[in-house]
Design a protein around this motif. Structure first.
Motif, mmCIF file in Angstrom:
data_model
loop_
_atom_site.group_PDB
_atom_site.id
_atom_site.type_symbol
_atom_site.label_atom_id
_atom_site.label_comp_id
_atom_site.label_asym_id
_atom_site.label_seq_id
_atom_site.Cartn_x
_atom_site.Cartn_y
_atom_site.Cartn_z
ATOM 1 N N VAL A 181 0.714 -1.121 -0.077
ATOM 2 C CA VAL A 181 -0.057 -0.097 -0.061
ATOM 3 C C VAL A 181 0.835 1.281 -0.002
ATOM 4 N N VAL A 182 0.824 1.880 -1.044
ATOM 5 C CA VAL A 182 1.559 3.269 -1.152
ATOM 6 C C VAL A 182 0.909 4.593 -0.625
ATOM 7 N N GLU A 226 4.710 4.962 3.726
ATOM 8 C CA GLU A 226 4.415 6.513 3.688
ATOM 9 C C GLU A 226 5.811 7.149 3.645
ATOM 10 N N ALA A 227 5.783 8.091 2.701
ATOM 11 C CA ALA A 227 6.955 8.864 2.546
ATOM 12 C C ALA A 227 7.439 9.822 3.751
ATOM 13 N N SER A 228 6.458 10.477 4.491
ATOM 14 C CA SER A 228 6.654 11.298 5.263
ATOM 15 C C SER A 228 6.677 10.657 6.629
ATOM 16 N N SER A 229 6.984 11.338 7.778
ATOM 17 C CA SER A 229 7.198 10.715 8.990
ATOM 18 C C SER A 229 5.929 10.462 9.963
ATOM 19 N N SER A 230 4.899 10.783 9.387
ATOM 20 C CA SER A 230 3.790 10.526 10.152
ATOM 21 C C SER A 230 2.485 9.971 9.238
ATOM 22 N N ARG A 248 6.125 1.341 7.134
ATOM 23 C CA ARG A 248 7.082 2.022 7.051
ATOM 24 C C ARG A 248 7.206 3.408 6.647
ATOM 25 N N LEU A 249 7.528 4.172 7.535
ATOM 26 C CA LEU A 249 7.584 5.650 7.462
ATOM 27 C C LEU A 249 8.889 6.077 6.834
ATOM 28 N N GLU A 250 8.739 7.162 6.428
ATOM 29 C CA GLU A 250 9.935 7.969 5.714
ATOM 30 C C GLU A 250 10.542 6.893 4.427
ATOM 31 N N THR A 251 9.503 6.339 3.906
ATOM 32 C CA THR A 251 9.959 5.515 2.787
ATOM 33 C C THR A 251 8.977 5.780 1.392
ATOM 34 N N PRO A 252 9.614 6.703 0.765
ATOM 35 C CA PRO A 252 9.236 6.940 -0.560
ATOM 36 C C PRO A 252 9.113 5.558 -1.391
ATOM 37 N N VAL A 253 8.147 5.365 -2.053
ATOM 38 C CA VAL A 253 8.096 4.370 -3.071
ATOM 39 C C VAL A 253 8.573 4.549 -4.347
ATOM 40 N N THR A 254 9.349 3.874 -4.926
ATOM 41 C CA THR A 254 10.152 4.014 -6.032
ATOM 42 C C THR A 254 9.829 2.358 -6.874
ATOM 43 N N PRO A 255 10.118 2.602 -7.880
ATOM 44 C CA PRO A 255 10.238 1.062 -8.715
ATOM 45 C C PRO A 255 11.216 0.162 -7.858
ATOM 46 N N GLU A 256 12.259 0.588 -7.475
ATOM 47 C CA GLU A 256 13.229 -0.321 -6.761
ATOM 48 C C GLU A 256 12.636 -0.886 -5.576
ATOM 49 N N VAL A 257 11.953 0.107 -4.856
ATOM 50 C CA VAL A 257 11.387 -0.280 -3.570
ATOM 51 C C VAL A 257 10.241 -1.360 -4.024
ATOM 52 N N ILE A 258 9.337 -1.307 -5.022
ATOM 53 C CA ILE A 258 8.565 -2.379 -5.341
ATOM 54 C C ILE A 258 9.293 -3.478 -5.846
ATOM 55 N N LYS A 259 10.335 -3.547 -6.425
ATOM 56 C CA LYS A 259 11.171 -4.779 -6.770
ATOM 57 C C LYS A 259 11.577 -5.325 -5.548
#
Length: 645
Positions: free
Chosen positions: A388-389, A413-417, A453-464
């Motif tokens: 879930v992004v 979630e890309a932010s810290s909250s 997972r906070l502070e985790t912007p999702v990129t194609p690499e993260v999906i991989k």
């Protein structure tokens, strides 16, 4: 047991309630065109009975066949008894008492069914060339008998209690209030005469029910915003007469649909919690009657304190049980932190009821409302890892639904909250409960053991790296940029940065955009800057607000002295002014700061969706990532998608 005061039993005549919580009469649009009870309505009530409620009242139930509008329940003929009996049986099976609200709707029936008779004390002007005449003596006599006949049917249908609706501008209240009653016969004039119709209805009801059957009465504490309206002293005197006629308990409400006071009937978040409790307390003290407190009571500690303090004997907890049918059980069992809280948004309940496009009411916090049978938990036989992004409310809702069904969601979630724009919404005046709800939502997700997972912007690499079976994109939206000269000047900011505390403004401020967010930003800044002007392209501000929230926000703008300019388009921003086009002419508005609040646009996620397509990973897009909308739509969409995986 937690909250032992509100969850203690109470006996009224021959009926003993296991606790002092009442699920009140609220419009649902779940009755059929034939005015009959539906399975949908039964499931709706049964869920709240099973959830621990003490006494369930039906929504308004028409007693007089000639004035019985379509899509509202009716008890005006014996043919309705079997369906009502199915309803009482379901409520009893769930462990609650069952009550029916006996209703004669007055001019309100016009909104749902213009073919219904309007029973009103005096001539009622609908349009310049359309006046509904005041009720004849014959109609008054028929209506009084209709209440008694309805009471008899209620007994046959197995109800434990009745409620006579004598408030909210309906026929009985219209007779009682001098604001509506201009009669000169024995049913008009003095308070005693104006009360005559109501007291005769009460006696007719009492004559047709067993001695041990309790009779509640819903009353307005007083008339808000009505010239010549009822005072609280009038109401107290009337209630004393009603007690002598056979009423046992008073359900003390407020509001009417003939003025801005309609906001008190379904009070939005703008009104304080428990705003009407002190009125119930005074009426209780001066009449000596059992009293029910009503009005934004949505917290078990609040409800318990009302009972403990003696201000009321029972409490109405309505929309809080729409949001969470397990409200009572969770409260009694000390699981307060797990309650899904009503936030007073009115989006699904009141706005949904008022909209002809919406088939039945729903709830921002509870998409299962009105779909209780359909939403029985469906555990998966094929658990999947689902990425879930986005950790806004749509992403959180999807992740929790997936977890409940047995999947393995990973929320990034890309932010810290967590909480997204719901947190920002909670920064606006009077909307703290929305921020609290967003925080609570994140906490509940953590207790459900959703991997976050906070502070985790999702990129194609993260999906991989995660290698999910499916992906849900809930990346939300970001503020739209104003495309005019000067929009990038240093004194220009946006609504999100203001509400998040990332930007400061001073002096004279112009807010560009008069929708919900623009107006809330203006209120947020009020008192901290010299002057605020809101500029809106459309012909009115607050066009995206529901009726009741709009009333409250517009009242606040007026009291705060915030100026609004409509039909105006910003064409340029200068260092000390903005240029607007209005009525075909250019004007300059002096200002020191500019806040842009022209809406939001979905964030770009094409790199993620393209990766999923290339790798044949099923990808779902929900919430504001589709397009910026109301939270109600986003949360419902999240649940629907999570239920399909």
């Amino acid at each position: 047991m937690a909250f032992e005061n509100v969850f203690s039993p109470i006996k009224i005549r021959g009926m003993e309630m296991k606790n002092r919580v009442i699920f009140p009469a609220m419009g649902t649009k779940m009755a059929g065109d034939d005015k009959m009870v539906t399975d949908q309505l039964i499931n709706y009530h049964a869920a709240r009975a099973i959830g621990g409620n003490g006494l369930n009242f039906t929504e308004v139930c028409s007693v007089y066949d000639k004035a019985s509008p379509k899509t509202f329940l009716a008890i005006s003929d014996d043919k309705y008894i079997p369906g009502l009996k199915r309803l009482t049986d379901a409520i009893h099976a769930g462990g609650a008492m069952a009550g029916v609200q006996l209703w004669l709707g007055g001019s309100a029936v016009l909104f749902g069914d213009p073919t219904s008779m309007v029973v009103t004390p005096s001539d009622f002007k609908v349009q310049d060339n359309y006046v509904i005449p005041g009720a004849s003596k014959e109609v008054i006599t028929e209506a009084i008998k209709a209440f008694g006949d309805a009471a008899r049917r209620a007994v046959e249908a197995g109800f434990d209690a009745l409620e006579f609706h004598a408030g909210h501008n309906y026929t009985p209240h219209s007779f009682l209030s001098k604001a509506f009653n201009k009669r000169t016969d024995e049913y008009g004039g003095s308070l005693e005469n104006r009360a005559r119709f109501l007291l005769e209805c009460i006696r007719s009801i009492r004559a047709n029910v067993p001695e041990d059957m309790p009779l509640f009465m819903r009353v307005d504490a007083f008339d808000d915003d009505l010239e010549d309206g009822l005072t609280i002293e009038d109401t107290i005197q009337f209630c004393k007469w009603a007690k002598e006629a056979g009423v046992d308990a008073l359900d003390v409400s407020r509001g009417n649909f003939s003025s801005a006071a309609i906001k008190y009937e379904v009070p939005p978040v703008d009104l304080p919690r428990g705003f009407n409790v002190d009125n119930a307390a005074r009426i209780k003290e001066e009449t000596g009657m059992l009293t029910v407190a009503v009005g934004r009571i949505n917290d078990p500690a609040q409800a318990d304190e009302i009972i403990k303090s003696g201000k009321a004997d029972m409490v109405v907890i309505g929309r809080a049980q729409l949001a969470d049918p397990e409200f009572c059980n969770k409260s009694m069992n000390g699981k307060v932190e797990d309650i899904i809280r009503c936030v007073g948004c009115n989006q699904g309940c009141y706005d949904g009821f008022s909209s002809p496009e919406v088939p039945f009411i729903t709830c921002l916090r509870n998409p299962a409302l009105g779909r209780e049978a359909e939403f029985t938990l469906n555990k998966t036989e094929n658990p999947k890892k689902v990425l879930v992004v986005g950790g806004g409310v749509a992403g959180l809702q999807a992740a929790m639904e997936l977890k409940d069904r047995g999947h393995n969601p990973i929320l990034c979630e890309a932010s810290s909250s967590l909480g997204g724009q719901f947190i920002l919404a909670g920064a606006a005046p009077r909307k703290e409960e929305m921020k609290e709800a967003a925080i609570s939502m994140g906490d509940i997700a953590k207790r459900k053991a959703v991997e976050i997972r906070l502070e985790t912007p999702v990129t194609p690499e993260v999906i991989k790296e995660i290698n999910p079976d499916e992906v849900i994109i809930a990346t939300g939206a970001e503020p739209m940029k104003l495309r005019v000269p000067g929009a990038d000047l240093p004194h220009v900011t946006n609504s999100h940065d203001i509400l998040a505390g990332n930007s400061m403004v001073t002096g004279e401020v112009v807010v560009i955009g008069g929708g919900l967010v623009g107006l809330e930003v203006a209120e947020y800044l009020s008192g901290n800057v010299n002057k605020i002007t809101v500029v809106e392209m459309l012909s009115e501000v607050a066009k995206d607000l529901g009726q009741l929230r709009k009333i409250c926000v517009m009242e606040s703008l007026y009291h705060e002295g915030i100026k609004t300019i409509t039909d105006a388009k910003c064409t340029e921003i200068k260092e000390k002014s903005i240029v607007i086009e209005k009525d075909g002419e250019l004007q300059e508005l002096p200002c020191d700061s500019v806040v842009v609040a022209i809406g939001a646009r979905s964030r770009d996620f094409t790199d993620l969706s393209n990766y999923c397509e290339d790798k044949n990973i099923p990808c779902h897009v929900i919430g504001d990532a589709v397009r910026a909308r109301r939270a109600l739509n986003c949360i419902e969409e999240a649940v629907n998608v999570a239920r399909e995986i």
